[in-house]
Design an enzyme around this catalytic site. Structure first.
Site, short mmCIF file in Angstrom:
data_model
loop_
_atom_site.label_atom_id
_atom_site.label_comp_id
_atom_site.label_asym_id
_atom_site.label_seq_id
_atom_site.Cartn_x
_atom_site.Cartn_y
_atom_site.Cartn_z
N GLU A 122 0.82 -1.21 0.00
CA GLU A 122 0.00 0.00 0.00
C GLU A 122 0.86 1.26 0.00
O GLU A 122 1.96 1.28 0.55
CB GLU A 122 -0.91 0.01 1.24
CG GLU A 122 -1.93 -1.11 1.16
CD GLU A 122 -2.87 -1.14 2.36
OE1 GLU A 122 -4.05 -1.47 2.16
OE2 GLU A 122 -2.44 -0.85 3.48
N CYS A 179 3.23 8.52 1.19
CA CYS A 179 3.70 7.65 2.26
C CYS A 179 4.01 6.28 1.65
O CYS A 179 3.12 5.61 1.13
CB CYS A 179 2.61 7.56 3.33
SG CYS A 179 3.05 6.52 4.70
N CYS A 232 5.59 -6.45 7.82
CA CYS A 232 6.68 -6.01 8.70
C CYS A 232 6.91 -7.08 9.75
O CYS A 232 5.96 -7.67 10.25
CB CYS A 232 6.33 -4.68 9.37
SG CYS A 232 7.70 -3.99 10.33
N CYS A 284 5.33 -4.46 16.40
CA CYS A 284 4.89 -3.50 17.41
C CYS A 284 3.43 -3.81 17.76
O CYS A 284 2.63 -4.11 16.89
CB CYS A 284 5.03 -2.07 16.89
SG CYS A 284 6.71 -1.70 16.41
N CYS A 325 0.35 -1.72 16.00
CA CYS A 325 0.39 -1.48 14.55
C CYS A 325 -0.26 -2.61 13.77
O CYS A 325 0.07 -3.78 13.98
CB CYS A 325 1.85 -1.31 14.12
SG CYS A 325 2.06 -1.13 12.35
N GLU A 366 9.76 -1.79 7.77
CA GLU A 366 10.81 -1.11 8.53
C GLU A 366 11.94 -0.78 7.53
O GLU A 366 12.71 -1.67 7.15
CB GLU A 366 11.29 -2.04 9.65
CG GLU A 366 12.52 -1.59 10.38
CD GLU A 366 12.53 -0.11 10.76
OE1 GLU A 366 11.65 0.34 11.51
OE2 GLU A 366 13.45 0.61 10.30
N ASN A 396 7.83 6.44 21.03
CA ASN A 396 6.59 5.79 21.50
C ASN A 396 6.54 5.40 22.97
O ASN A 396 5.54 4.85 23.42
CB ASN A 396 6.25 4.54 20.67
CG ASN A 396 5.90 4.90 19.24
OD1 ASN A 396 5.51 6.04 18.98
ND2 ASN A 396 6.02 3.96 18.33
N ASN A 418 -4.40 5.27 16.28
CA ASN A 418 -5.53 4.77 15.49
C ASN A 418 -5.87 3.37 15.97
O ASN A 418 -5.12 2.43 15.71
CB ASN A 418 -5.16 4.73 14.00
CG ASN A 418 -4.93 6.12 13.47
OD1 ASN A 418 -5.81 6.98 13.57
ND2 ASN A 418 -3.74 6.37 12.95
N CYS A 464 -1.81 6.34 10.01
CA CYS A 464 -0.61 5.73 10.60
C CYS A 464 -0.95 4.40 11.25
O CYS A 464 -1.84 4.33 12.09
CB CYS A 464 -0.03 6.62 11.69
SG CYS A 464 0.59 8.15 11.10
N1 SAH Z 1 8.39 0.95 10.55
C1 SAH Z 1 8.65 2.33 10.63
C2 SAH Z 1 7.83 3.15 9.65
C3 SAH Z 1 6.38 2.75 9.47
S1 SAH Z 1 5.31 3.02 10.86
C4 SAH Z 1 8.46 2.83 12.04
O1 SAH Z 1 7.92 2.08 12.86
O2 SAH Z 1 8.85 3.97 12.31
C5 SAH Z 1 5.09 4.78 10.82
C6 SAH Z 1 4.62 5.39 12.13
O3 SAH Z 1 3.29 4.94 12.43
C7 SAH Z 1 5.49 5.02 13.32
O4 SAH Z 1 5.89 6.17 14.03
C8 SAH Z 1 4.56 4.18 14.19
O5 SAH Z 1 4.88 4.33 15.56
C9 SAH Z 1 3.20 4.75 13.83
N2 SAH Z 1 2.07 3.85 14.12
C10 SAH Z 1 2.04 2.51 14.02
N3 SAH Z 1 0.83 2.02 14.38
C11 SAH Z 1 0.05 3.09 14.71
C12 SAH Z 1 -1.30 3.25 15.12
N4 SAH Z 1 -2.12 2.22 15.27
N5 SAH Z 1 -1.74 4.53 15.36
C13 SAH Z 1 -0.92 5.59 15.18
N6 SAH Z 1 0.35 5.49 14.76
C14 SAH Z 1 0.84 4.27 14.54
FE1 SF4 Z 2 6.70 -2.34 11.61
FE2 SF4 Z 2 6.71 0.32 12.02
FE3 SF4 Z 2 4.44 -1.12 12.34
FE4 SF4 Z 2 6.43 -1.38 14.10
S1 SF4 Z 2 5.23 0.48 13.69
S2 SF4 Z 2 5.27 -3.07 13.16
S3 SF4 Z 2 8.21 -1.19 12.76
S4 SF4 Z 2 5.57 -0.81 10.43
#
Ligand code: SAH
Ligand code: SF4
Length: 366
Positions: free
Chosen positions: A96, A109, A116, A120, A123, A167, A223, A297, A340
């Protein structure tokens, strides 16, 4: 041309590779530079239509090579004007890309991996697990395919953020190959200061970027305000602990006027208290840094709740009082699953709904 047609893809090759390719076909290196210009600056998609090459060469090239963009499989348009694109790659892998207009600026984006592995807890992309790394061609192809769909003319003001799926620092070679072509004035001509890589804190990747004079901007997904909290949210903190990550960040060489960005997703009652502000203030004290606060989110399968808006604003205010510039990054496209952390191939007919969708290859730090 569309995905699925056989032949070697010229997309993703850099100038030197194109020069070598034309030389192997008995042509002078400058023909390679012409191809480079056609691919990335003029965004040509048909080898047979490259009329600045002589006809015999064009035909010989077209017999074996093509210019293949990812296939646009779905377009989901948000009421806020952003759009989520579902792209299908040549091996049928789905990824995406998100389009976000804001005034005269457009931000794309980008995904760096399909899925990934970092896992986390907050996410959605984590729920997909890692399918594979994307090639430079597939990263460039996201920009070219979306630019084509949205009719964004060459030389428009574009910002690129590697904040989609994956990542980026676990696929750094291909990400940086694409970044060099994005940033090259003879390529797509997007300045490095308008390209941001966001990382969950892969320390060796942070160090590699630090050593690269042609690096884009860096954002760190912080975070959390201490080790324990961060390990709970981001198990990768076991492998790359906060203390060492912060040391790598302090050693990161910033350019004039450049700031290191720290992203902080606010989770109700978990990482959004006054004590958290104090600890974040300690972590960032004296650094040339800013904090982007991201409202969480929520969604099915994830445990946390978003912080109430008053708490988000208070967190911002308290950081600012500690001389740490803090900004609210309102997620775009929440209604279409584009915000995000929401990217999970919704609409692709393969939304993960069960535990069996967890990563097949468990990451080594777990
Ligand atoms: N993997 C990389 C880039 C993709 S995630 C990273 O983790 O930085 C991009 C951003 O989205 C990151 O800052 C992550 O903390 C944030 N993110 C992930 N899940 C989210 C959610 N459910 N709500 C808000 N932000 C989120
Ligand atoms: Fe991967 Fe970034 Fe999502 Fe963490 S926040 S699972 S590193 S995409």
């Amino acid at each position: 041309m569309n995905a699925g047609i056989s032949g070697h893809n010229l997309l993703g090759l850099d100038r030197q590779e194109l020069e070598r390719l034309v030389q192997s076909l008995g042509k002078a290196p400058y023909r390679g530079r012409q191809l480079y210009h056609a691919l990335y600056q003029r965004r040509e998609r048909d080898v047979a239509a490259l009329t600045d090459l002589d006809r015999n060469f064009r035909e010989a090239l077209a017999a074996h090579y093509e210019i293949t963009y990812p296939d646009l499989q779905g377009e989901f348009i948000s009421k806020d004007g952003s759009a989520r694109y579902l792209l299908r790659l040549q091996d049928n892998t789905a990824i995406e890309t998100v389009y976000m207009p804001e005034g005269d600026r457009i931000t794309l984006c980008l995904s760096s991996q399909a899925g990934c592995a970092v896992d986390c807890r907050f996410c959605f992309t984590a729920l997909l697990g890692l399918k594979r790394n994307l090639s430079a061609a597939e990263i460039l192809g996201q920009v070219l395919a979306v630019a084509r769909a949205r009719e964004i003319p060459p030389r428009s003001r574009l910002n690129l953020v590697f904040m989609g799926m994956g990542e980026p620092l676990l696929n750094l070679a291909q990400v940086m190959k694409s970044v060099r072509i994005f940033a090259d004035p003879q390529g797509l001509g997007i300045p490095l200061r308008r390209i941001t890589i966001s990382t969950s804190g892969i320390i060796p990747g942070v160090r590699d970027l630090a050593d690269d004079p042609r690096r884009p901007k860096l954002a760190i997904s912080l975070n959390a305000s201490n080790e324990e909290q961060r390990t709970e949210l981001m198990p990768i903190n076991r492998k790359y602990p906060l203390r060492e990550l912060m040391r790598a960040c302090r050693a990161y060489p910033l350019r004039a006027r450049e700031l290191l960005t720290f992203e902080y997703v606010l989770l109700d009652g978990f990482n959004d208290t006054d004590e958290d502000v104090v600890r974040v203030g300690e972590l960032l004290r004296g650094m040339r840094a800013k904090v982007n606060l991201i409202p969480y989110n929520p969604g099915p399968g994830l445990l946390y709740r978003p912080s109430p808006l008053e708490r988000v604003l208070a967190f911002q205010q308290l950081l600012t009082e500690r001389n740490i510039p803090a900004y609210l990054r309102i997620s775009r496209g929440q209604d279409i699953g584009a915000a995000c952390g929401q990217l999970r191939l919704e609409g692709a007919g393969q939304i993960p709904t069960t535990a069996s969708m967890r990563p097949v290859r468990l990451p080594s730090w777990r």
